[in-house]
Each structure stands twice: as C-alpha cells, then as structure tokens.
Design a protein around this motif. Structure first.
Motif, mmCIF file in Angstrom:
data_model
loop_
_atom_site.group_PDB
_atom_site.id
_atom_site.type_symbol
_atom_site.label_atom_id
_atom_site.label_comp_id
_atom_site.label_asym_id
_atom_site.label_seq_id
_atom_site.Cartn_x
_atom_site.Cartn_y
_atom_site.Cartn_z
ATOM 1 N N ILE A 3 1.796 -8.585 6.525
ATOM 2 C CA ILE A 3 2.160 -7.894 7.775
ATOM 3 C C ILE A 3 1.727 -8.706 8.995
ATOM 4 N N SER B 100 9.398 -7.835 3.240
ATOM 5 C CA SER B 100 9.436 -6.445 2.783
ATOM 6 C C SER B 100 9.488 -6.389 1.263
ATOM 7 N N ARG C 90 6.114 -7.291 -0.218
ATOM 8 C CA ARG C 90 5.171 -6.170 -0.147
ATOM 9 C C ARG C 90 5.543 -5.095 -1.151
ATOM 10 N N ARG C 91 6.841 -4.892 -1.281
ATOM 11 C CA ARG C 91 7.348 -3.854 -2.180
ATOM 12 C C ARG C 91 6.951 -4.162 -3.627
ATOM 13 N N PHE D 178 -5.495 2.530 4.166
ATOM 14 C CA PHE D 178 -6.116 2.287 5.475
ATOM 15 C C PHE D 178 -7.262 3.273 5.734
ATOM 16 N N ASN E 163 -2.926 7.829 7.363
ATOM 17 C CA ASN E 163 -1.512 7.598 7.692
ATOM 18 C C ASN E 163 -0.548 8.296 6.734
ATOM 19 N N LEU F 37 9.454 3.175 -4.136
ATOM 20 C CA LEU F 37 9.565 1.730 -3.915
ATOM 21 C C LEU F 37 9.534 0.913 -5.198
ATOM 22 N N LYS G 237 3.087 2.915 -7.315
ATOM 23 C CA LYS G 237 4.102 1.897 -7.656
ATOM 24 C C LYS G 237 3.502 0.798 -8.521
ATOM 25 N N VAL H 38 2.148 5.917 10.572
ATOM 26 C CA VAL H 38 2.876 6.212 9.324
ATOM 27 C C VAL H 38 3.978 5.176 9.124
ATOM 28 N N THR I 55 2.419 2.006 8.014
ATOM 29 C CA THR I 55 1.987 2.068 6.617
ATOM 30 C C THR I 55 3.176 1.936 5.672
ATOM 31 N N LEU I 56 4.236 2.656 5.997
ATOM 32 C CA LEU I 56 5.419 2.580 5.131
ATOM 33 C C LEU I 56 6.002 1.174 5.132
ATOM 34 N N ARG I 57 6.047 0.581 6.309
ATOM 35 C CA ARG I 57 6.572 -0.795 6.392
ATOM 36 C C ARG I 57 5.634 -1.730 5.647
ATOM 37 N N ALA I 58 4.338 -1.510 5.767
ATOM 38 C CA ALA I 58 3.377 -2.371 5.070
ATOM 39 C C ALA I 58 3.465 -2.173 3.568
ATOM 40 N N SER I 59 3.888 -0.964 3.160
ATOM 41 C CA SER I 59 3.995 -0.704 1.720
ATOM 42 C C SER I 59 5.275 -1.262 1.130
ATOM 43 N N GLY I 60 6.189 -1.704 1.955
ATOM 44 C CA GLY I 60 7.405 -2.324 1.436
ATOM 45 C C GLY I 60 8.697 -1.658 1.858
ATOM 46 N N TYR I 61 8.623 -0.584 2.629
ATOM 47 C CA TYR I 61 9.869 -0.006 3.137
ATOM 48 C C TYR I 61 10.480 -0.993 4.123
ATOM 49 N N THR I 62 11.780 -1.226 3.969
ATOM 50 C CA THR I 62 12.427 -2.195 4.858
ATOM 51 C C THR I 62 12.787 -1.517 6.188
ATOM 52 N N ARG I 63 13.079 -2.366 7.167
ATOM 53 C CA ARG I 63 13.447 -1.828 8.478
ATOM 54 C C ARG I 63 14.732 -0.990 8.356
ATOM 55 N N PRO J 254 5.051 -4.468 11.216
ATOM 56 C CA PRO J 254 4.288 -3.296 10.783
ATOM 57 C C PRO J 254 2.918 -3.197 11.445
ATOM 58 N N LEU J 255 2.303 -4.350 11.667
ATOM 59 C CA LEU J 255 0.949 -4.347 12.216
ATOM 60 C C LEU J 255 0.912 -3.700 13.599
#
Lengths: 232, 747
Positions: free
Chosen positions: A55, A79, A82-83, A90, A94, A111, A154, B286, B289-297, B380-381
């Motif tokens: 990130i 992405s 990370r996926r 965190f 969140n 995911l 996941k 949120v 976090t979702l973007r950091a977890s791998g959800y794409t834009r 994401p950051l």
C-alpha cells in the motif's frame, strides 16, 4: 511462503525537507514464522509494513513473497498481489459498521478462491455467539477478533498486524496476541506484527529492531514464550 | 460467492431512508411525468400524423369571391389534383362566438366523431368537441345559428381544425369563441347565404410527392387562380396553422421536456455523487482496509455506484409504469384541453423508455462513476490515514478580520464548496422553474390590461364597402394586411391626421414613412430609421417603408400612416376608407356591410388560449420547483451536518448549547441558501426572458415579456420558507447528535 526484502529505500519530501525513512532494509522472514518489528516512533516500522503490504511504494528495492516479486507493479497488479498474499489487521479495527460480524468476515472470504470456512473460523475466534451483531454492539476485543477473522479467512500467506493491541487494555491485548499465535500455529500463515510494545517480541520467532530507518537487530528468538505468558 | 458488501446496500438505504426516499420520489415523479408526456405526445402525434391519411386532410384550400367556373376547375384538375367544394357559412352564436358551419364531409377533411351521433335530420348539428367543453356545451343541448335552433347530436374533431384558428392570419387559435360545425345538406342550404365562403380544397392524386414538389404544385395552382381575379384566400397545408400548429407544438414541447428531465437528472447525479463522496470520506478507514486487503478500485467504485443506479433504475421503471397509467392521462387531457384532436391509441414508445430509463441511469452512472473513480483513485494508505485531499493545502485561507463566529461560518462554507456549488446550481434550476410557473399568469393578465389601455377604440368596425354613419363618435380609418416575406401578417392602418382616437401619434408626412408598433420593433429588432419590406400575399407586390417613429399598441403588429398616404400606397380613391373607430356601438349600418367588429376581447385570443392550454400547469410548476428547493436544501445541508458530526459533538462538550451548535453550522448553509436565492432571482429572470423570447417569436403577434414586481419578493419568500422548513429539520438533527460521538470517532 517466504518473505524477502532487498535493499528497501524510502524517503518523504524533497530538497531540504527530504527525510529518509528506510535506508536499505534487507531481510528474510521464513514461511510460517512469526516476526515482530520493533522500534520507536519514526523508526520506519509502519512504513516498512506498508511497503510489504503493497500500500506504499518503495523508492528502490524489492519485496518478494515466494516467486511473486513486487517491483514496478501497477495499481491493478498491486491489488491482485494483496488479494493473493496478504491479510491486514489494524489498530483501529476498520470494520464495516452496517455489516454483521459474519458478514464482515465474509468480506474477506469473498477475495479468495479457497477461503476458510467462515462458521468454523468464527467458532475458533470465539465470535459464534456474536455473529449477528454489528460492530457497535461489540467490545474492542471482539471487534479486533472480527478484524483478524476478516484478515485470515482468505488464508493469506502473510498476516500483517499494525499495532493490533494499540487500542486495547492489557487483558484484551493478551487475548488478541494469543489469538494471533493460534492462527499462526493452526493455519501456518507468516505473521508480521508491528509494535512498540517490547514485551511482544518474546512471542516471536524472529525479532527485527529498527531505528532511524535501519535494521539495528535481526535475530531469531531462541527463548520464545507463549503469548499467554507475556507480561508488561 | 456474491459480494458480501452488497448486503450493506439495503441497510445503507434504510439508514438514510429520508434522503433516498426523497431522491427516489423526486426522480420517480419527474420521470413519470416526462414518460407520460412522451407516451401521450407520441401516441397523440401518431394519431395526428395518421389523421392526414385516415381523414383525407386537404393539401391546401383556397377561397374565391364567387363559385368556381367549371373551366377553372378543369384547368386545376389537369395539375393532377382533385378539387372539392368545402363551402362554409360563419354565424355569430352565443353572444359573440363564431360558428363555422359546413355540409357533411364525405371525401375530404373528414371528421372524427368523439361523442354522440352525426346529424340525422335538419335540426341536428355536430360541433367541435373542444369548443363544447370550453363552453360547457353537451350532446343534447341546443345552439341557435341564423335564427334556427339546432340540437347538438354529437361532438367531433375536425381533422383540418386541430387548432381552432378562425383565420390563418390570427395570432392564436381561439377554442373558446370559435367552433366548426356540420349540419345536413338540407339544413346547410336553409341557412342564409350572406356569409357563405366559396372555399375549395385540393388533394394531390400523387401521395408520394415530397414537400418541395407539393409546394411547387401549390404555386402552380395559385398561378391559375390568380388569373381568375377571384382569389380571396389561399393556404397550402404546410402554411395552414389550423392543421400544422398542433404538430409543431407537439415537437417543441418534447425537446423542452427532455431538457428538463436531463437537467434534473444531472443535478440529482451530483447530489448522489456528493453524498456518496461524503460517505467515502466518513468511512475512509474501511475503504483503506478493504483496498489494503485486495479489493480493487473498480470493485469499490462498483459497490458505491450500485445504490444510486439502482434507485434511478427503480424510479425509472416505476416512473414509466406511472407514466403509462396516470400521467399519460393527465398529459392527454392537457392536449385535449388545447387542441381538437381525434381519438388515439396508446402506443408503446421505445424512445420514451430509452429517454426516461436508459439515459437517466446512464447519466447517473457516468456522472457518479467519474466522481467515484476520482474519489477512490487515492492509494489505500491515504484512506487509512484519512488524507483525502488530492493535494495537500500549501496555504490555509487566512481570515484575519471579523468575529470568531463569522470566521467559523466562512470555514464551514469553504469546507463544503462542492456541496454548496451543487446547491447553488440546483437553486438556479428551481428558480427558473419557479419564475416560469409564477410569471405567466400575471404576464397574461398584464397583456390584457395593456391591450385595453392601448385600445384605439372600444369598437373597430371593418366594412365590406365604405358606408357612411351618422354616429358622431365614429372616425373613419383604412386598414389593410401585408405580410413579412414568408412570415406573419402585419396590419397597416391609414388614420386621420387629426384623429381623436390616436391623438398622441406623430404621423409622418412623407410617402412611405411609417410609425411602427413597439411589439413589431421588438420582435424583429427594428430601429427608427430602418426600412421594412412587406409583401401582398397572392400578389407579387412589394412595399418598402421607412420607420420614423414607434407607437405603443399592444394588440397587434401594426404600421400607421396618414389616410392620404395609405390610399396613395394602395392605389385607392382619395375618399376611400375601410371602417370606423368608435367608442359607441354603431347601430345605423346594416350587418350586411360589416365584415367584422373587433372588441378588446378579440385582441387577447393569444393570451386567452395560452391561459386555457397551460393555465393549470403554472401552479404545478411552481409547486414542483418548491419541492426541488426543499429536496436539494435538505440533502445538501444534511450533508454538511453529517460531515461535521464529530465537531458538533465536540463543541457541545465544550459547552455550546444545542441551539448555538445548530446555529453555528446551519447558519452557514442559511447564508449560502439566501445568497443563492438572491443571486438566482436576476439569473432566472434573464434565462426566462431568453426562453420566453424564443417561444414567443415562434408565434404570430407579440406579447411583451413582463414580470410582475411582486414576483421577485414572492420568489425570495418561497425560497426562504422552503429553507425555513429544512432548517427546522436540521436543527433537530443537530440536537440529536450525542456528545459521546466525538469520543467514539477518535481513532
């Protein structure tokens, strides 16, 4: 999968205001191990975690997880990286406020092609009886458990925890650390915990100490103790 | 696995029910009205277009001073046309209304029976449906024409009088005081021949002729008729307002409706976009976090787009259902209240569906996609750190002067510029609608007063031949009608140099110099010193006049010159005159010699008809714009409160009362709203003025643009009252924000 960092440099600002945050970090974290990144504020530990997590971009150097090398990746590739490989926990949980505990965990499961069984996971995280509650009906510890569930459902190669106990009291912090330990043992994910709490290093397989953007100490913890026995 | 994020959508909807329901209802209402309009417009247009073949509508008609000699008819029919008699007799009925009576029509310009039966005997008559409705006349009632009583056996729509223009040169049709009628042949013959008009219609044998070929054929017919010296009137179908006015009006309304729909949808798309953007800001961690977890834009964009697009889609579908059921009927009744149209069948309209369903969804999708794609393009950051400014502000706007409260309010305004900008634009649109809804009725009333004020005399007699009167009030004048080349007709007056009815007019002495009415000058952008060119219809004569002054006469587009110049110009005898101005009714001239009598009511047909056709619409438009005011003010002002929930909570902790906290935040919105309303009053006036001129220039004649002075304060008051209602709700919202909120949200 093994995590390998090679010559990571990162700076912020430019000209006179340029601050070098990471100055050539190289290290390896073995597959399935638990690694604690320690250091005072401004040492660069969170920045390093963010670079591992894809990130934040390093100015130079590379991060590789198994055969996957993260270098010059575009947004979409990041992405996917990370996926495939990462789970994030965190300090502030969140969670999505209008989803239940179960649904928050399912957000992570979505995911993965082969996610863990959500019900099983909730039982092992002690969330089964809270599964239909929404985040504001939970305590801080329960929220953090849910966040861990969302990250590991996941079954990621690496679980990144940024100050996971930073917002919790002593007892709840220990509960969470025990849970992370269990996850590490049960699912075999590599776990990297960033913390300023010196005591947490005792539960790690590897401890990396950072100061002024450099690794001051990188050693295997030969006297590892269970999270339940930690004290501070 | 279905995306679990989708499960939030319904909860999101329920959580913000007020906002979403208002947006949904507003969209649904707008779409249902436009969809209903388009379906009705299309169905009616198809019925109208098909009526040309179905009822064998003429390709043109002409009137002769006497019955057509058979050799002329033969000559005309050599032009590959069929000539039919369509004689008529005009009678004055029910005080001053005109009833134009025809024989039954069997081959051309056929009628559509709407209610009752066609005349079965000599004492029965059918009249126009619209005229009957406007005058509360029903089947079974009686009407007296030429001293004979007729029982109304049915109500019909005349295919060649969909707009009831008595004369093709009239400013506007008059469905209140003019009707067409049909009686049996015997009944027709029994009516007085005095007013009979020898009207003939032609139908092209070749129905495949294009517009140009039809126009050429009409020219050929006119050339033949000119040679006879009998021609008194000639109108080809494309120039016949009674036939084409309705079709042209249908088209013009459609584009206005579409424009209205799309402007509203674009504004609502921005409202959606801004509110979603605010949600993203609220749940930035949120998202991070979702973007950091791998959800794409794209996945995130899709997620946030679903709700607005779904709401629009459902609103569009329900709107269309309502459009086809309830709204269509309302619009159809509006058409039937304006025009004398035949029966119609509702026709599924793919274009209407696309325009009111697909396009609004696409607009919402595109506008919100751009907003979301931009908002979610941050790494994401930055979301995790709540750093959602694309560029860090290098300089903070300095506010040195003023009290703390003032500076605080300015900060709120600066913080919410996109929301307030949308609010400003929304208020602009609502103000244009509001002024439109409010301006027309007073404008019409004002015009009537203007016409009465500038009336030359209570009665204007137009004679068939110069006949003397003993009435001392009567003053002779001359009148003629010329046309602007390919345009409308202009009345040319020749008046006495010492006229008592036009005493304040400064008549020119030189030949070919004229005084022109203000409306004529304004409509055609003329100045004193300009030369105008006018033509005599059906003759190849052209006249040029130099404008030496202007005169305020609201009733018509007219030109004034001294009688002597008039008679010279039109090659008349020196003592020629066409009629009388008189404030007294003239009783010593036989009706046989009177072509027409013009009273003030006759001069306001344009506005009377506008009032009849659209009068009921004006208050509706005003209500619609007030709803738009409230909706936009509520949603966008609520956004400001939501954005500052933590701060409001915090200032309450510091010791501010609920009222003080509410005032602090809501008064910034109040300032923006009041400012927007004030600024938008002149803007809406200018927009309305431009739109009005575009509209009125399409019509024959001229009605000055006029905004009653009370409208401006009324608009301001409506805006303020709307805001006051919203303000009350917002204050309640601020009251409800708990002090614990500030503590909960600190991460």
């Amino acid at each position: 999968m093994q995590l390998e960092l090679k010559e990571i440099y990162k700076s912020f600002g430019s000209g006179d205001n340029k601050t070098e945050v990471l100055k050539g970090i190289s290290c390896t974290v073995e597959e399935g191990s638990m690694c604690v990144l320690l250091g005072p504020s401004g040492s660069g530990k969170s920045t390093l975690l963010n670079i591992i997590g894809g990130i934040e971009n390093a100015d130079s150097g590379s991060v590789s997880i198994g055969d996957d090398v993260m270098e010059n990746m575009n947004e979409k590739q990041l992405s996917q990286y990370r996926r495939r490989h990462l789970g994030y926990v965190f300090q502030s949980y969140n969670l999505i406020p209008n989803l239940t505990v179960k649904e928050n965990i399912e957000v992570g499961a979505y995911l993965s092609d082969e996610p863990l069984d959500v019900d099983e996971l909730m039982k092992s995280l002690g969330l089964w009886e809270h599964r239909n509650k929404i985040p504001n009906q939970l305590s801080g510890g329960q929220q953090q458990r849910t966040a861990i569930g969302r990250a590991i459902v996941k079954n990621p190669d690496i679980l990144l925890c940024d100050e996971p106990t930073g917002a919790l009291d002593y007892n709840t912090s220990k509960e969470i650390l025990k849970l992370i330990e269990e996850v590490n043992q049960k699912y075999g994910n590599t776990v990297i915990i960033v913390t300023h709490n010196d005591a947490i290093k005792n539960m790690a397989d590897r401890v990396i100490k950072l100061r002024d953007g450099q690794i001051r100490k990188n050693e295997i913890n030969k006297q590892k103790i269970p999270a339940a026995d930690l004290d501070w | 696995m279905k995306n679990p994020l989708n499960r939030r959508l319904l909860r999101e909807f329920k959580q913000d029910l007020g906002k979403y329901i208002s947006l949904f209802l507003f969209l649904c209402l707008t779409i249902s009205f436009v969809s209903g309009f388009l379906v009705a417009d299309n169905s009616m247009k198809i019925a109208y277009d098909e009526s040309f073949d179905k009822y064998q509508i003429e390709n043109g008609h002409f009137a002769l001073a006497a019955e057509m000699p058979s050799q002329v008819k033969e000559k005309l029919e050599k032009e590959d046309v069929k000539i039919n008699e369509l004689f008529y007799k005009d009678f004055s009925v029910r005080k001053d209304d005109t009833l134009r009576i025809y024989r039954s029509r069997k081959t051309v310009d056929k009628t559509c029976l709407m209610y009752g039966d066609m005349p079965q005997n000599d004492s029965e008559i059918v009249i126009d449906r619209l005229y009957a409705e406007n005058n509360d006349i029903s089947v079974g009632d009686t009407i007296k024409a030429d001293g004979k009583k007729f029982k109304i056996s049915g109500l019909v729509a005349f295919s060649d009088y969909s707009a009831l223009f008595k004369n093709n040169t009239d400013m506007m049709f008059d469905a209140n005081r003019f009707s067409t009628a049909i009686v049996s042949d015997e009944a027709y013959d029994s009516l007085s021949d005095t007013n009979e008009v020898y009207c003939y219609v032609w139908l092209n044998n070749d129905t495949s002729l294009n517009d140009q070929q039809q126009a050429d054929k009409a020219d050929d017919i006119m050339d033949i008729l000119k040679e006879t010296g009998l021609l008194t009137d000639f109108v080809k179908r494309s120039d016949n307002q009674a036939i084409v006015f309705t079709g042209n009006d249908m088209g013009s309304d459609k584009s206005m409706m579409m424009m209205l729909l799309y402007v509203i949808v674009v504004i609502l798309a921005f409202v959606f976009g801004i509110t979603i953007k605010s949600t993203i800001e609220k749940e930035a961690s949120v998202v991070g976090t979702l973007r950091a977890s791998g959800y794409t834009r794209s996945e995130m964009v899709r997620h946030y787009l679903i709700l607005p697009v779904m709401i629009t889609l459902i609103a569009a579908i329900i709107g269309n259902v309502l459009g086809y059921s309830c709204m269509k009927e309302i619009v159809v009744s509006m058409y039937y209240a304006s025009y004398s149209l035949p029966t119609y069948t509702t026709i599924w309209n793919t274009d209407a569906f696309v325009s009111t369903t697909v396009i609004p969804c696409l607009i919402i999708f595109i506008v919100d996609f751009v907003i979301l794609h931009t908002a979610l393009s941050l790494p994401p950051l930055q979301f995790l750190r709540h750093e959602l400014q694309r560029k860090k502000k290098k300089r903070v706007t300095k506010l040195k002067r003023g009290k703390f409260i003032t500076r605080f309010r300015i900060r709120i305004i600066l913080q919410n510029i996109p929301a307030y900008l949308t609010l400003f634009i929304g208020i602009m649109l609502a103000s244009v609608l509001l002024i439109f809804g409010m301006v027309m009725s007073p404008l019409i009333d004002h015009f009537k007063v203007e016409v009465k004020d500038s009336l030359i005399s209570e009665y204007q007699y137009i004679l068939k031949a110069p006949v003397e009167t003993k009435n001392k009030d009567a003053e002779k004048y001359c009148v003629n009608s010329l046309n602007i080349p390919d345009g409308e007709s202009i009345t040319i007056y020749g008046i006495s140099e010492n006229s008592k009815y036009l005493s304040d007019i400064d008549l020119p002495e030189n030949q070919n110099e004229v005084i022109v009415t203000d409306g004529y000058m304004e409509k055609y952008n003329l100045q004193t010193g300009d030369t105008i060119k006018l033509v005599k219809k059906y003759e190849d004569k052209e006249y040029q006049f130099k404008i030496v002054g202007h005169y305020y006469y609201a009733a018509a587009l007219a030109v004034f010159m001294p009688t002597s110049n008039f008679n010279d110009t039109f090659e008349m005898e020196n003592d020629y005159f066409s009629g009388y101005f008189s404030d007294d009714e003239i009783t010593d001239i036989d009706d046989l010699y009177i072509a027409s009598v013009i009273r003030s009511n006759d001069l306001t047909v344009l506005t009377d008809q506008l009032e009849d056709s659209m009068g009921s619409m004006f208050p509706l438009i005003s209500v619609f714009s007030a709803v738009l005011y409230v909706l936009l003010m509520y949603i966008l002002a609520k956004l400001v409160i939501e954005k500052n929930t933590a701060s409001i909570s915090m200032i309450k902790i510091l010791g501010y009362s609920n009222r003080e906290a509410g005032r602090l935040y809501n008064s910034s919105t109040a300032i923006v709203v009041l400012f927007s309303i004030l600024i938008n009053i002149p803007i809406s006036y200018l927009v309305m003025r431009v739109l009005y001129y575009i509209f009125i220039k399409e019509l024959n004649g001229w009605v000055n643009f006029y905004v009653a002075p009370w409208i401006y304060p009324a608009m301001f008051l409506i805006g303020v009252v709307c805001y006051f209602a919203v303000h009350f709700i917002l204050m309640k919202k601020v009251h409800k924000i708990p002090m614990t909120n500030a503590l909960k949200n600190i991460e």
